[in-house]
Design a protein around this motif. Structure first.
Motif, PDB file in Angstrom:
ATOM      1  N   ARG A 186       0.837  -1.212   0.000  1.00 47.30           N
ATOM      2  CA  ARG A 186       0.000   0.000   0.000  1.00 47.30           C
ATOM      3  C   ARG A 186       0.868   1.257   0.000  1.00 47.30           C
ATOM      4  O   ARG A 186       1.813   1.364   0.774  1.00 47.30           O
ATOM      5  N   PRO A 187       0.567   2.238  -0.864  1.00 45.75           N
ATOM      6  CA  PRO A 187       1.311   3.496  -0.832  1.00 45.75           C
ATOM      7  C   PRO A 187       1.055   4.264   0.465  1.00 45.75           C
ATOM      8  O   PRO A 187      -0.023   4.170   1.053  1.00 45.75           O
ATOM      9  N   ASP A 189       0.125   7.451   2.227  1.00 46.01           N
ATOM     10  CA  ASP A 189      -0.574   8.668   1.824  1.00 46.01           C
ATOM     11  C   ASP A 189      -0.800   9.638   2.981  1.00 46.01           C
ATOM     12  O   ASP A 189      -1.632  10.541   2.903  1.00 46.01           O
ATOM     13  N   HIS A 227       9.090   3.284   0.358  1.00 45.49           N
ATOM     14  CA  HIS A 227       8.273   4.415  -0.082  1.00 45.49           C
ATOM     15  C   HIS A 227       8.998   5.697   0.303  1.00 45.49           C
ATOM     16  O   HIS A 227       9.621   5.789   1.368  1.00 45.49           O
ATOM     17  N   ILE A 281       1.946   8.726  -7.491  1.00 43.92           N
ATOM     18  CA  ILE A 281       2.122   8.149  -6.154  1.00 43.92           C
ATOM     19  C   ILE A 281       2.480   6.664  -6.229  1.00 43.92           C
ATOM     20  O   ILE A 281       3.030   6.089  -5.287  1.00 43.92           O
ATOM     21  N   LEU A 282       2.175   6.041  -7.378  1.00 43.88           N
ATOM     22  CA  LEU A 282       2.465   4.620  -7.566  1.00 43.88           C
ATOM     23  C   LEU A 282       3.850   4.371  -8.157  1.00 43.88           C
ATOM     24  O   LEU A 282       4.268   3.223  -8.279  1.00 43.88           O
ATOM     25  N   PRO A 284       7.483   3.571  -8.153  1.00 45.91           N
ATOM     26  CA  PRO A 284       8.260   2.967  -7.075  1.00 45.91           C
ATOM     27  C   PRO A 284       9.501   3.770  -6.735  1.00 45.91           C
ATOM     28  O   PRO A 284      10.012   4.542  -7.550  1.00 45.91           O
TER      29      PRO A 284
END
Length: 486
Positions: A186-187, A189, A227, A281-282, A284
Motif C-alpha cells: 500500500r502506498p 498517503d 516508499h 504516487i504509484l 516505485p
C-alpha cells in the motif's frame, strides 16, 4: 492524448465483453435501440481494442533523498534541529551495542541541552526479524512521540522508520505496507512525523532512503517497505560516529556499499521498467538506472574500491573511514532511486535460511550472516550473468577495480567484472569464499530460489531477467550453484 485514449479503449473493450456475456440486445457501444452485433463480432471488436492498449514503459524518473548534513562533530547539532522543528517529545531508537557508545551519548547530550523530553528504545535487533519490529511498533504507539531519532546502523534506522510508519497508521495490518507480493504494498498517503537519522556504520545508506528491511520469519527471507515517505527528514553524517566500528562491521557494511553501487549502476534503465504508473504516487522508489543516480553510484564505487581495504586494515585510518561514510551516503542516494537487483534479491533468503553461521566479530548471541556478507557472496556470479546486457557499464566498473579493459571484448565483460569482484573480496580478507562457507549445500538451492522469487521489487530491475518464472528459477539456480565457492 495517449493517456486519455487508452482508458477509453479499455472501457469499450470491457463493455463489449460484458455485453457478449449477458447476451444484451442493446448496442453496447452507444446504448441505443439498434440491433446488437453478433457474439463473434463483439469478441473480435473487443480483441482489437485490447491489442490497442499495450503495457506502456516508464517515461520518467523521480529523485528523492533526505537532507544530508556532513561533518566531523555535527551530531551535537541534533538538539537544535528538533528545537527548530518545534517538537518536544523525541523517541530515540538505538541498539544495545550503541547505547553506551559516544554517538549515543553525544546525541542525548544534544537533546538535553535544548531541554527536550525523550524516551529511549534500545531493544533494536541487529538484522531484525518481524517480531522485534512489531515490538518496536507497539512501543512507539504507546509513547506517541512528536518526532523520531535513530542513532545506529541500518537495523536501527530501518526499525525506527517502520515504527514511525505504523504509529501513523495504528489500525493497519502489519503486511499492509510490506512490498508486494509478500505484502499488500500500500502506498503511504499520510505525512509521517519528523525522523532524523544518525548513522554509526558506513554501509546501508539508510539515512538517505525510504527503504526499511527486516526478516519475515514465516517466509524465511528478508523483505521490507519502500516508499519515499519513509525517508528521514535529515541524515546527520558524522565521521566521528564510525570510529567505534569493529573491523568486521566495517568490512561487511562496506560490502553493502559496494553492491549498492554496482547493482544500481548495472540495473535496467528506468525507461525499460514496466508498467508505467497510472498515478505518480504509484511510481516505485526503485526505478532503474538513470542519469542522476549514475553519478552518485559510480562515485560511491570508486570511493569504496579505494578506501574499504584501508579502513578494514587500519582502524586508525580516519581519512579512509570518512571516505567510506561518504561513499555509503552517495550510494544511498544512487540506489535509493535506481534500486538494486540480484545480489540483494538473493541475499534475503541467504540471511533468512541461515543454518547457524555466526560471522566473526559480531557481538550478538545468535547466528548472523551480516547483510553485506550475504549480498557480496553471490556478486561475482551475478555480474557474470548480467554482463552481456550492458558490456560497457560492466567494463567501466571493472576498470575502477584496476583492470586494464583497453583490449577487452564485449562478450567477456561479465567475466571480467566478476573476476575483479572476486579478487577484491579475497584480498579484503575474512570473507566466506562462497555459500559453502556459510553452511549451505547444493541441496539448499531449490529453497533459496523459491525464497528469492518473491523479491519482485528488486528482481524487476535485474538485467536479462524479464522472463517467465521457470526460466527465472533456472537462472537463479545456476547463479547459486556457481556461487558455492569462488
Amino acid at each position: 492524448m495517449l493517456t486519455k485514449t487508452v482508458p477509453t479503449l479499455r472501457t469499450r473493450a470491457t463493455s463489449l465483453l460484458r455485453a457478449v456475456q449477458n447476451h444484451s440486445s442493446a448496442c453496447p457501444c452507444h446504448a441505443c435501440g439498434t440491433p446488437a452485433p453478433s457474439q463473434s463480432a463483439s469478441v473480435s471488436a473487443a480483441r482489437k481494442l485490447a491489442v490497442a492498449a499495450p503495457i506502456e514503459k516508464e517515461y520518467a524518473f523521480e529523485m528523492a533523498a533526505s537532507n544530508i548534513r556532513y561533518g566531523n562533530g555535527v551530531t551535537m547539532e541534533v538538539g537544535m534541529d528538533f528545537k527548530n522543528l518545534g517538537v518536544n517529545k523525541i523517541a530515540v531508537f538505538t541498539d544495545q551495542n550503541v547505547l553506551n557508545l559516544a554517538p549515543m551519548k553525544t546525541a542525548i547530550a544534544a537533546l538535553e541541552s535544548e531541554g527536550l523530553q525523550y524516551e529511549i528504545y534500545s531493544k533494536v535487533r541487529v538484522e531484525p526479524k518481524d517480531p522485534a519490529v512489531k515490538h518496536a511498533i507497539a512501543w512507539a504507539k504507546k509513547i506517541a512521540p512528536d518526532a523520531y531519532l535513530a542513532v545506529g546502523g541500518g537495523s536501527v534506522m530501518d526499525t525506527c522508520k517502520i515504527a514511525s510508519l505504523y504509529e501513523a497508521y495504528p489500525d493497519a495490518d502489519f503486511l499492509e505496507f510490506v512490498n508486494a507480493p509478500i505484502g499488500k504494498g500500500r502506498p503511504v498517503d499520510r505525512k509521517l512525523k519528523p525522523l532524523i537519522a544518525v548513522p554509526t556504520t558506513a554501509g546501508t545508506g539508510s539515512e538517505t532512503t525510504g527503504t526499511a528491511i527486516f526478516d519475515l520469519v514465516s517466509h524465511k527471507a528478508k523483505t521490507g517497505i519502500a516508499h519515499r515517505a519513509l525517508k528521514p527528514l535529515l541524515g546527520i553524517v558524522d565521521p566521528v560516529n564510525t570510529r567505534s566500528m569493529p573491523s568486521a562491521v566495517k568490512s561487511s557494511s562496506g560490502l553493502d556499499v559496494l553492491c549498492h553501487a554496482l547493482e544500481s549502476w548495472t540495473a535496467i534503465p528506468y525507461s525499460q521498467r514496466v508498467p508505467r504508473p497510472a498515478n505518480p504516487i504509484l511510481r516505485p522508489a526503485y526505478q532503474g538506472a538513470n542519469p542522476v543516480s549514475d553519478v552518485f553510484s559510480f562515485e560511491a564505487l570508486k570511493l569504496t574500491v579505494q578506501y574499504l581495504p584501508r579502513t578494514v586494515a587500519d582502524p586508525d585510518d580516519a581519512e579512509a573511514q570518512e571516505k567510506m561514510l561518504l561513499a555509503a551516503t552517495l550510494a544511498g542516494v544512487g540506489f535509493g532511486n535506481a534500486g538494486v537487483h540480484l545480489c540483494h534479491g538473493l541475499s534475503y533468503p541467504i540471511s533468512g535460511m541461515n543454518k547457524g553461521y555466526k560471522h566473526p566479530g559480531y557481538q550478538v548471541d545468535y547466528p548472523i550472516i551480516p547483510h553485506g556478507v550475504s549480498v557480496a557472496v553471490t556478486a561475482p556470479q551475478v555480474f557474470r550473468f548480467t554482463g552481456p546486457t550492458n558490456p560497457d557499464r560492466h567494463l567501466a566498473a571493472a576498470k575502477v577495480f584496476g583492470v586494464d579493459v583497453s583490449n577487452a571484448k564485449a562478450e567477456s565483460a561479465g567475466d571480467i567484472l566478476g573476476d575483479a569482484v572476486a579478487d577484491f573480496l579475497v584480498k579484503l580478507g575474512d570473507q566466506p569464499r562462497g555459500l559453502a562457507d556459510l553452511g549451505f549445500t547444493r541441496d539448499d538451492i531449490p529453497a533459496l530460489v523459491e525464497g528469492t522469487l518473491p523479491q519482485a521489487r528488486v528482481l524487476m530491475l535485474a538485467p536479462s531477467f524479464q522472463k517467465d518464472d521457470e526460466q527465472k528459477r533456472e537462472d537463479l539456480a545456476k547463479i547459486l550453484d556457481r556461487s558455492m565457492t569462488y
